[in-house]
Write a protein that holds these residues in place. Structure first.
Motif, PDB file in Angstrom:
ATOM      1  N   VAL A  34       0.846  -1.195   0.000  1.00  0.00           N
ATOM      2  CA  VAL A  34       0.000   0.000   0.000  1.00  0.00           C
ATOM      3  C   VAL A  34       0.876   1.236   0.000  1.00  0.00           C
ATOM      4  O   VAL A  34       1.859   1.317   0.760  1.00  0.00           O
ATOM      5  N   LEU A  35       0.517   2.219  -0.825  1.00  0.00           N
ATOM      6  CA  LEU A  35       1.201   3.512  -0.845  1.00  0.00           C
ATOM      7  C   LEU A  35       0.273   4.552  -0.238  1.00  0.00           C
ATOM      8  O   LEU A  35      -0.840   4.764  -0.735  1.00  0.00           O
ATOM      9  N   ASP A  36       0.731   5.182   0.836  1.00  0.00           N
ATOM     10  CA  ASP A  36      -0.027   6.221   1.533  1.00  0.00           C
ATOM     11  C   ASP A  36       0.619   7.562   1.177  1.00  0.00           C
ATOM     12  O   ASP A  36       1.605   7.977   1.781  1.00  0.00           O
ATOM     13  N   VAL A  37       0.048   8.226   0.183  1.00  0.00           N
ATOM     14  CA  VAL A  37       0.620   9.475  -0.342  1.00  0.00           C
ATOM     15  C   VAL A  37      -0.132  10.643   0.298  1.00  0.00           C
ATOM     16  O   VAL A  37      -1.323  10.823   0.087  1.00  0.00           O
ATOM     17  N   GLY A  38       0.606  11.440   1.077  1.00  0.00           N
ATOM     18  CA  GLY A  38      -0.014  12.456   1.918  1.00  0.00           C
ATOM     19  C   GLY A  38      -0.379  11.832   3.243  1.00  0.00           C
ATOM     20  O   GLY A  38      -1.531  11.832   3.676  1.00  0.00           O
ATOM     21  N   ALA A  39       0.614  11.274   3.925  1.00  0.00           N
ATOM     22  CA  ALA A  39       0.357  10.398   5.074  1.00  0.00           C
ATOM     23  C   ALA A  39       0.063  11.147   6.357  1.00  0.00           C
ATOM     24  O   ALA A  39      -0.497  10.551   7.292  1.00  0.00           O
ATOM     25  N   ASN A  40       0.463  12.440   6.464  1.00  0.00           N
ATOM     26  CA  ASN A  40       0.368  13.139   7.742  1.00  0.00           C
ATOM     27  C   ASN A  40       1.122  12.307   8.775  1.00  0.00           C
ATOM     28  O   ASN A  40       2.272  11.962   8.538  1.00  0.00           O
ATOM     29  N   VAL A  41       0.514  11.917   9.892  1.00  0.00           N
ATOM     30  CA  VAL A  41       1.235  11.136  10.899  1.00  0.00           C
ATOM     31  C   VAL A  41       0.985   9.642  10.774  1.00  0.00           C
ATOM     32  O   VAL A  41       1.499   8.849  11.557  1.00  0.00           O
ATOM     33  N   GLY A  42       0.168   9.235   9.772  1.00  0.00           N
ATOM     34  CA  GLY A  42       0.003   7.807   9.504  1.00  0.00           C
ATOM     35  C   GLY A  42      -1.314   7.201   9.933  1.00  0.00           C
ATOM     36  O   GLY A  42      -1.383   5.988  10.158  1.00  0.00           O
ATOM     37  N   VAL A  43      -2.379   7.982  10.020  1.00  0.00           N
ATOM     38  CA  VAL A  43      -3.671   7.449  10.465  1.00  0.00           C
ATOM     39  C   VAL A  43      -4.231   6.445   9.454  1.00  0.00           C
ATOM     40  O   VAL A  43      -4.709   5.373   9.829  1.00  0.00           O
ATOM     41  N   PHE A  44      -4.188   6.787   8.163  1.00  0.00           N
ATOM     42  CA  PHE A  44      -4.653   5.831   7.151  1.00  0.00           C
ATOM     43  C   PHE A  44      -3.791   4.571   7.181  1.00  0.00           C
ATOM     44  O   PHE A  44      -4.311   3.448   7.107  1.00  0.00           O
ATOM     45  N   SER A  45      -2.492   4.740   7.285  1.00  0.00           N
ATOM     46  CA  SER A  45      -1.603   3.577   7.356  1.00  0.00           C
ATOM     47  C   SER A  45      -1.955   2.686   8.541  1.00  0.00           C
ATOM     48  O   SER A  45      -1.937   1.453   8.428  1.00  0.00           O
ATOM     49  N   ALA A  46      -2.276   3.300   9.669  1.00  0.00           N
ATOM     50  CA  ALA A  46      -2.654   2.526  10.853  1.00  0.00           C
ATOM     51  C   ALA A  46      -3.930   1.731  10.603  1.00  0.00           C
ATOM     52  O   ALA A  46      -4.042   0.570  11.017  1.00  0.00           O
ATOM     53  N   ALA A  47      -4.897   2.342   9.918  1.00  0.00           N
ATOM     54  CA  ALA A  47      -6.143   1.633   9.611  1.00  0.00           C
ATOM     55  C   ALA A  47      -5.879   0.422   8.730  1.00  0.00           C
ATOM     56  O   ALA A  47      -6.455  -0.657   8.937  1.00  0.00           O
ATOM     57  N   VAL A  48      -5.003   0.572   7.740  1.00  0.00           N
ATOM     58  CA  VAL A  48      -4.648  -0.542   6.861  1.00  0.00           C
ATOM     59  C   VAL A  48      -3.939  -1.639   7.655  1.00  0.00           C
ATOM     60  O   VAL A  48      -4.261  -2.834   7.537  1.00  0.00           O
ATOM     61  N   TYR A  49      -2.986  -1.245   8.458  1.00  0.00           N
ATOM     62  CA  TYR A  49      -2.211  -2.196   9.259  1.00  0.00           C
ATOM     63  C   TYR A  49      -3.132  -3.006  10.174  1.00  0.00           C
ATOM     64  O   TYR A  49      -3.003  -4.230  10.294  1.00  0.00           O
ATOM     65  N   GLU A  50      -4.060  -2.327  10.821  1.00  0.00           N
ATOM     66  CA  GLU A  50      -4.980  -3.002  11.743  1.00  0.00           C
ATOM     67  C   GLU A  50      -5.934  -3.927  10.995  1.00  0.00           C
ATOM     68  O   GLU A  50      -6.222  -5.042  11.445  1.00  0.00           O
ATOM     69  N   ARG A  51      -6.434  -3.497   9.835  1.00  0.00           N
ATOM     70  CA  ARG A  51      -7.341  -4.328   9.043  1.00  0.00           C
ATOM     71  C   ARG A  51      -6.693  -5.632   8.615  1.00  0.00           C
ATOM     72  O   ARG A  51      -7.346  -6.677   8.551  1.00  0.00           O
ATOM     73  N   LEU A  52      -5.404  -5.582   8.294  1.00  0.00           N
ATOM     74  CA  LEU A  52      -4.708  -6.753   7.770  1.00  0.00           C
ATOM     75  C   LEU A  52      -3.872  -7.459   8.831  1.00  0.00           C
ATOM     76  O   LEU A  52      -3.058  -8.328   8.507  1.00  0.00           O
ATOM     77  N   GLY A  53      -4.053  -7.100  10.076  1.00  0.00           N
ATOM     78  CA  GLY A  53      -3.344  -7.772  11.151  1.00  0.00           C
ATOM     79  C   GLY A  53      -1.841  -7.662  11.043  1.00  0.00           C
ATOM     80  O   GLY A  53      -1.110  -8.562  11.493  1.00  0.00           O
ATOM     81  N   GLY A  54      -1.372  -6.581  10.436  1.00  0.00           N
ATOM     82  CA  GLY A  54       0.066  -6.363  10.305  1.00  0.00           C
ATOM     83  C   GLY A  54       0.701  -7.019   9.100  1.00  0.00           C
ATOM     84  O   GLY A  54       1.893  -6.810   8.837  1.00  0.00           O
ATOM     85  N   ASP A  55      -0.067  -7.816   8.347  1.00  0.00           N
ATOM     86  CA  ASP A  55       0.490  -8.499   7.176  1.00  0.00           C
ATOM     87  C   ASP A  55       0.337  -7.593   5.955  1.00  0.00           C
ATOM     88  O   ASP A  55      -0.512  -7.793   5.087  1.00  0.00           O
ATOM     89  N   VAL A  56       1.184  -6.564   5.887  1.00  0.00           N
ATOM     90  CA  VAL A  56       1.108  -5.557   4.848  1.00  0.00           C
ATOM     91  C   VAL A  56       2.440  -4.837   4.776  1.00  0.00           C
ATOM     92  O   VAL A  56       3.175  -4.782   5.770  1.00  0.00           O
ATOM     93  N   ARG A  57       2.758  -4.308   3.607  1.00  0.00           N
ATOM     94  CA  ARG A  57       3.931  -3.453   3.449  1.00  0.00           C
ATOM     95  C   ARG A  57       3.437  -2.082   3.028  1.00  0.00           C
ATOM     96  O   ARG A  57       2.750  -1.949   2.025  1.00  0.00           O
ATOM     97  N   ILE A  58       3.771  -1.053   3.828  1.00  0.00           N
ATOM     98  CA  ILE A  58       3.270   0.300   3.601  1.00  0.00           C
ATOM     99  C   ILE A  58       4.434   1.244   3.331  1.00  0.00           C
ATOM    100  O   ILE A  58       5.431   1.248   4.068  1.00  0.00           O
ATOM    101  N   TYR A  59       4.295   2.041   2.278  1.00  0.00           N
ATOM    102  CA  TYR A  59       5.225   3.130   1.985  1.00  0.00           C
ATOM    103  C   TYR A  59       4.440   4.428   2.172  1.00  0.00           C
ATOM    104  O   TYR A  59       3.460   4.673   1.457  1.00  0.00           O
ATOM    105  N   ALA A  60       4.863   5.229   3.151  1.00  0.00           N
ATOM    106  CA  ALA A  60       4.118   6.421   3.534  1.00  0.00           C
ATOM    107  C   ALA A  60       4.945   7.664   3.229  1.00  0.00           C
ATOM    108  O   ALA A  60       6.084   7.796   3.693  1.00  0.00           O
ATOM    109  N   PHE A  61       4.345   8.584   2.462  1.00  0.00           N
ATOM    110  CA  PHE A  61       5.046   9.769   1.972  1.00  0.00           C
ATOM    111  C   PHE A  61       4.557  11.004   2.732  1.00  0.00           C
ATOM    112  O   PHE A  61       3.366  11.295   2.760  1.00  0.00           O
ATOM    113  N   GLU A  62       5.493  11.749   3.326  1.00  0.00           N
ATOM    114  CA  GLU A  62       5.133  12.984   4.032  1.00  0.00           C
ATOM    115  C   GLU A  62       6.300  13.967   3.957  1.00  0.00           C
ATOM    116  O   GLU A  62       7.349  13.748   4.562  1.00  0.00           O
TER     117      GLU A  62
END
Length: 260
Positions: A34-62
């Motif tokens: 998942v690419l989180d473009v405009g991540a701020n502090v990572g709230v969307f990334s956290a939602a993705v991580y929690e939904r997938l139980g941590g089985d995800v790779r996230i690249y967050a741009f800020e």
């Protein structure tokens, strides 16, 4: 996750928003990238991580240093090495841009807002929040407050948008980043960049579009930009939906969902 933040109220506000990204057929399976473009502090990334139980790779741009510092700390403390924070924004090409940063309301920080248009932007945001409240977004009691009073209350709170700092930050096109990071698929591209979304999409070269399986883009200046953002995806074989609810209409924003 009890995320590190500049303003804790913004984390609560964004948590209410992120569910709207998982709509119109957008789905993620464990192992996603998942690419989180405009991540701020990572709230969307956290939602993705929690939904997938941590089985995800996230690249967050800020790109903004005060926000990147919090994002990087959150990645280190809460994501078990599954989030990589990148200290730059995305654009059509390599550049350095002036970003307006609002310490009291960081979610409105943007390269498209400055002292020349901040008052107009404050009025637009006020209209959106008032509409949200009138539709029950802060409970039934707030909903009964007359609209003129609501506008006054919200407008006073948003005076924090008059306090801005200018940061010179780096922006890059996405394609060389995909090469450098060895990213061979993008299961979800999320873009929320406060007005620069079309520039982000321009930074993807034709050879990389087949890697993108799904995208969700928040589009500002909806009437002006909706069709050209939608066209970017439609011409590349995506099924596209462009949607706008009444609260978004008051803010002149909307969402574009694109699926293979």
């Amino acid at each position: 996750m009890d995320l590190h933040s500049v303003n804790p109220w913004e984390v609560s506000f964004l948590r209410e928003e992120v569910g709207g990204y998982f709509a119109h057929g957008v789905e993620l399976a464990p192992g996603a990238t998942v690419l989180d473009v405009g991540a701020n502090v990572g709230v969307f990334s956290a939602a993705v991580y929690e939904r997938l139980g941590g089985d995800v790779r996230i690249y967050a741009f800020e790109p903004l240093p005060p926000l990147y510092e919090k994002l990087e700390s959150n990645g280190r403390d809460f994501f078990a090495g599954q989030l990589k924070a990148l200290p730059f924004g995305l654009a059509a090409g390599e550049d350095e841009l002036d970003f307006s940063y609002f310490p009291g309301a960081t979610i409105f920080s943007s390269s498209w807002r400055d002292e020349g248009n901040v008052e107009a932007e404050r009025k637009r945001v006020t209209a959106s929040i008032v509409e949200m409240i009138r539709r029950g977004g802060m409970g039934p009691a707030a909903r009964r407050v007359p609209a003129p009073i609501l506008r006054g209350l919200v407008g006073r709170q948003l005076k924090v948008m008059r306090d801005l700092e200018t940061h010179r930050v780096r922006v890059r096109p996405l394609s060389p980043v995909l090469d450098e990071e060895g990213i061979d698929r993008v299961d979800l591209l999320k873009v929320d960049v406060e007005g620069a979304e079309f520039e982000v999409l321009r930074g993807i070269e034709d050879r990389h579009w087949p890697l993108v399986r799904q995208a969700v883009v928040e589009v500002e200046r909806w009437t002006e930009n909706r069709d050209r953002v939608r066209e970017v995806f439609a011409t590349r074989g995506f099924t596209v939906e462009a949607v706008q609810d009444p609260v978004q209409r008051a803010a002149d924003i909307g969402m574009v969902f694109a699926l293979r």
